[in-house]
Scaffold this motif. Structure first.
Motif, PDB file in Angstrom:
ATOM      1  N   PHE A   1       0.834  -1.199   0.000  1.00 30.77           N
ATOM      2  CA  PHE A   1       0.000   0.000   0.000  1.00 30.77           C
ATOM      3  C   PHE A   1       0.874   1.257   0.000  1.00 30.77           C
ATOM      4  N   GLY A   2       0.486   2.211  -0.817  1.00 32.42           N
ATOM      5  CA  GLY A   2       1.226   3.464  -0.937  1.00 32.42           C
ATOM      6  C   GLY A   2       2.000   3.573  -2.226  1.00 32.42           C
ATOM      7  N   THR A   3       2.152   2.448  -2.957  1.00 40.36           N
ATOM      8  CA  THR A   3       2.929   2.480  -4.208  1.00 40.36           C
ATOM      9  C   THR A   3       2.041   2.523  -5.435  1.00 40.36           C
ATOM     10  N   GLY A   4       0.741   2.322  -5.260  1.00 43.25           N
ATOM     11  CA  GLY A   4      -0.174   2.325  -6.393  1.00 43.25           C
ATOM     12  C   GLY A   4      -0.991   3.589  -6.448  1.00 43.25           C
ATOM     13  N   CYS A   5      -2.198   3.479  -7.027  1.00 44.21           N
ATOM     14  CA  CYS A   5      -3.037   4.659  -7.224  1.00 44.21           C
ATOM     15  C   CYS A   5      -4.453   4.393  -6.742  1.00 44.21           C
ATOM     16  N   CYS A   6      -4.581   3.678  -5.642  1.00 45.57           N
ATOM     17  CA  CYS A   6      -5.904   3.386  -5.095  1.00 45.57           C
ATOM     18  C   CYS A   6      -6.457   4.642  -4.438  1.00 45.57           C
ATOM     19  N   SER A   7      -7.618   5.131  -4.911  1.00 44.52           N
ATOM     20  CA  SER A   7      -8.217   6.339  -4.353  1.00 44.52           C
ATOM     21  C   SER A   7      -8.943   6.001  -3.053  1.00 44.52           C
ATOM     22  N   LEU A   8      -9.189   7.051  -2.248  1.00 43.67           N
ATOM     23  CA  LEU A   8      -9.879   6.840  -0.988  1.00 43.67           C
ATOM     24  C   LEU A   8     -11.323   6.400  -1.219  1.00 43.67           C
ATOM     25  N   SER A   9     -11.951   6.887  -2.305  1.00 46.04           N
ATOM     26  CA  SER A   9     -13.320   6.468  -2.584  1.00 46.04           C
ATOM     27  C   SER A   9     -13.375   4.975  -2.894  1.00 46.04           C
ATOM     28  N   CYS A  10     -12.374   4.478  -3.646  1.00 46.96           N
ATOM     29  CA  CYS A  10     -12.326   3.034  -3.934  1.00 46.96           C
ATOM     30  C   CYS A  10     -12.033   2.246  -2.667  1.00 46.96           C
TER      31      CYS A  10
END
Length: 664
Positions: free
Chosen positions: A566-575
């Motif tokens: 976690f922290g290296t990708g582009c996962c948004s808070l909404s997702c």
């Protein structure tokens, strides 16, 4: 060209939420407005109590009563005298009689009219008129339309005094109202009532608050824009060196292909792999290895022109894109030789001089390929040829360098039989509760014991498994084996351990994943709550809707879901809110840099804080030093794993490890 520096972490705000939101200004404005409104309302009430409004109402009531008496008398006259033009009927007389009675009823309705009866003259007149009306009611019924009817003068005589009396009372009250108005004007002219300007003052205050809130909103928008730029930079750059990462490098490579295709030019790709870098990590630790990579990034950036690209695409691999070389391949050779010379300069790390060289492969557009992947593959093949020549050398791509591709095909062929020949095995790395030191679970890590190449890590064959369609059966085997092993440990008397298993993107996309997991749990008897399936941010964001559906189906079984790296990708808070996640696994790159790098420390704190806010567990990966452990404990990180606790071990060694850990 100088390497991009990692963004500095912005200091966290220390203002309380109510001050940041500006609500205190709104509360203050409302308080002032309500206070001034109360004072204004109080004065208006006082003025109304003593003003001519009530006096004017009294005057109006008295004059209206006089008019009703006058109308009744005129109607009687027209009825009795039988005026041929304006005659009246007995019904008209009765109507005006009832109107006069109704008018007298008004004196007993409302606070103002009741106050009018407090005057003796008015009360006497009203009561007398009421008695008179009762007396003349039977006389009206017997009245004839004859001027000589004796009832007519009698009724007129009874009403006439009250007509005069009500007229005089109205005049008196009218004169009293005018006098009272003058008194009120003199009273208020002698006062200074600033609060009567409440609407204007409150309006001005609210206008000022609007501009203050607008200014704060603009500052917030600027802050969000800066944060967005920072996140975009982080998504496209390597957090350790600040260089473009693989994704940005490929994008620039594709742009270079399009540009050179239109212009009819040529460019080159240099693929650089550091020689014996693993020895640095093994001997001095990953911290020293990271420092070495930073220095290498600076030296590589100094070897190229402005506009060329230097990227770090994996652990110790770098790619250089040298733009517009024309027909002179000597430009690429010069750059490659400068890079090799820079890497031969000793590195001073941890008080020691280290000699770390590089193997360099070169491919050219369009000679060695016209697609990005092909150019990278051929430069990679040339780099491996350089390593085969003894390392610390430069090699340009030649067609015969496809032996690595052949080797890859051989490995893919062997992988087809690895599962049936029982060549796959699992090693386990313990997961430790950082605040208590207790081992509460393990992560299952896949290994391939190749009969010729030895023990291979997942990076050597997982991509091949995904490409060849073997990932689903291999992944199902891993889940079954991990659950069975956890159940076997428990039968041996060990406490039940949480078993973490990595899922690939291919498994996530395959239908029936939840059913196969349920079968593995049922066959082994391992509790669903103690099985944790890990997915990376990239896997989740590849097809977020499918990922949500698959993870929700798994969560309904009782299985835990973790986001790996976690922290290296582009996962948004909404997702993140939509996913049924129970654990965030902080990527090792932030853990390793946290004690000495403010940027990495800020990210680590943010991820831990995010997990606390969302009530998610946070596990830090790659803990290798006591300093990293102290940092994570100080910031209340829940759990961790890494070489500081143990390397991944075969299943047979885990019971002894847990027993030894308990004894310690």
């Amino acid at each position: 060209m100088t390497p991009a520096q990692p963004d500095r972490a912005l200091p966290p705000s220390v203002s309380p939420w109510w001050r940041q939101s500006g609500l205190w200004r709104v509360f203050l404005a409302l308080a002032i407005f309500m206070a001034t409104l109360y004072l204004s309302y109080r004065d208006i009430g006082q003025a109304n109590a003593i003003s001519s409004l009530r006096m004017g109402h009294h005057t109006h009531t008295l004059f209206k009563t006089y008019e009703e008496v006058e109308r009744l008398m005129r109607t009687l006259r027209r009825y009795t005298l039988q005026d041929p033009v304006r005659g009246a009927t007995l019904d008209d007389v009765q109507l005006h009689y009832e109107l006069l009675v109704s008018r007298l009823g008004v004196f007993h309705e409302g606070e103002a009219n009741l106050g009018l009866l407090e005057f003796d003259d008015v009360r006497t007149a009203v009561e007398g008129l009421a008695v008179t009306l009762d007396a003349i009611e039977p006389m009206l019924a017997e009245l004839k339309p004859d001027p000589y009817d004796l009832g007519y003068p009698t009724i007129q005589a009874l009403l006439r005094p009250y007509r005069v009396q009500f007229f005089e009372l109205g005049k008196q009250f009218l004169m009293s109202a005018e006098v009272r108005n003058e008194q009120i004007i003199r009273h208020y002219n002698s006062r200074t009532d600033w609060h009567l300007a409440a609407p204007a003052a409150s309006g001005l205050l609210l206008l000022l608050l609007f501009f203050a809130q607008l200014r704060q909103s603009m500052r917030l928008a600027e802050s969000l824009a800066a944060e967005s730029r920072k996140l975009s930079h982080m998504a496209a750059h390597d957090p350790l060196t600040g260089l473009p990462n693989r994704a940005l490098m490929k994008d620039r490579l594709i742009q270079a292909i399009h540009h050179m295709h239109r212009a009819g030019g040529r460019f080159g790709v240099l693929f650089i792999d550091l020689d014996r870098f693993k020895a640095v990590n093994d001997s001095l630790g990953h911290g020293a290895g990271d420092e070495l990579l930073k220095i290498v990034a600076e030296r590589l950036s100094a070897c190229v022109r402005e506009g060329d690209t230097v990227a770090r695409i994996s652990g110790d691999e770098f790619v250089l894109i040298i733009e517009d070389i024309g027909d002179d391949d000597g430009i690429l050779s010069d750059v490659a030789n400068r890079v090799a010379a820079q890497l031969r300069i000793p590195f001073l790390l941890a008080g020691q001089e280290l000699l770390v060289t590089g193997s360099i492969g070169i491919s050219r557009y369009p000679d060695d390929g016209q697609e990005a992947e092909l150019l990278l593959m051929n430069a990679d093949a040339a780099m491996y040829s350089s390593k085969a020549n003894g390392r610390d050398s430069v090699c340009a791509y030649q067609v015969e360098m496809n032996s690595r591709c052949v080797s890859r095909l051989e490995l893919s062929r062997d992988l087809q039989h690895a599962l049936e020949r029982d060549q796959l095995e699992l090693h386990y790395q313990p997961c430790v509760a950082l605040q208590t030191g207790e081992i509460f679970g393990v992560e299952a890590l896949l290994r391939w014991r190749h009969p010729v190449r030895g023990l291979l890590a997942p990076d050597d064959f997982i991509a091949l498994a995904e490409e060849s369609g073997l990932m689903t059966p291999i992944g199902d085997w891993v889940i079954r084996q991990a659950c069975s092993q956890a159940a076997a440990w428990h039968q041996q008397g060990m406490p039940q351990l949480k078993m973490a298993v990595n899922l690939s993107a291919v498994q996530l996309q395959q239908p029936g994943l939840a059913g196969r997991v349920a079968e593995a749990l049922e066959a082994s008897g391992h509790p669903a709550a103690l099985l944790e399936l890990e997915l990376t941010e990239t896997q989740l964001m590849h097809d977020i809707d499918t990922a949500i559906a698959a993870t929700q189906a798994l969560r309904e079984l009782g299985v835990c879901i973790a986001i790996d790296d976690f922290g290296t990708g582009c996962c948004s808070l909404s997702c993140l809110q939509r996913l049924p996640v129970s654990t965030l696994k902080l990527d090792r790159s932030f853990v390793q840099d946290a004690p000495n790098n403010p940027g990495a420390a800020a990210i680590a704190r943010s991820v831990i804080g995010l997990g606390k806010s969302l009530e998610l567990a946070v596990l830090a990966e790659g803990i290798e030093t006591p300093e990293q452990l102290a940092f994570l404990r100080a910031h209340q990180c829940d759990a961790g794993q890494g070489y500081l606790f143990s390397r991944p071990l075969p299943a047979a060694h885990i019971p002894d490890l847990i027993q030894t850990h308990k004894a310690a």
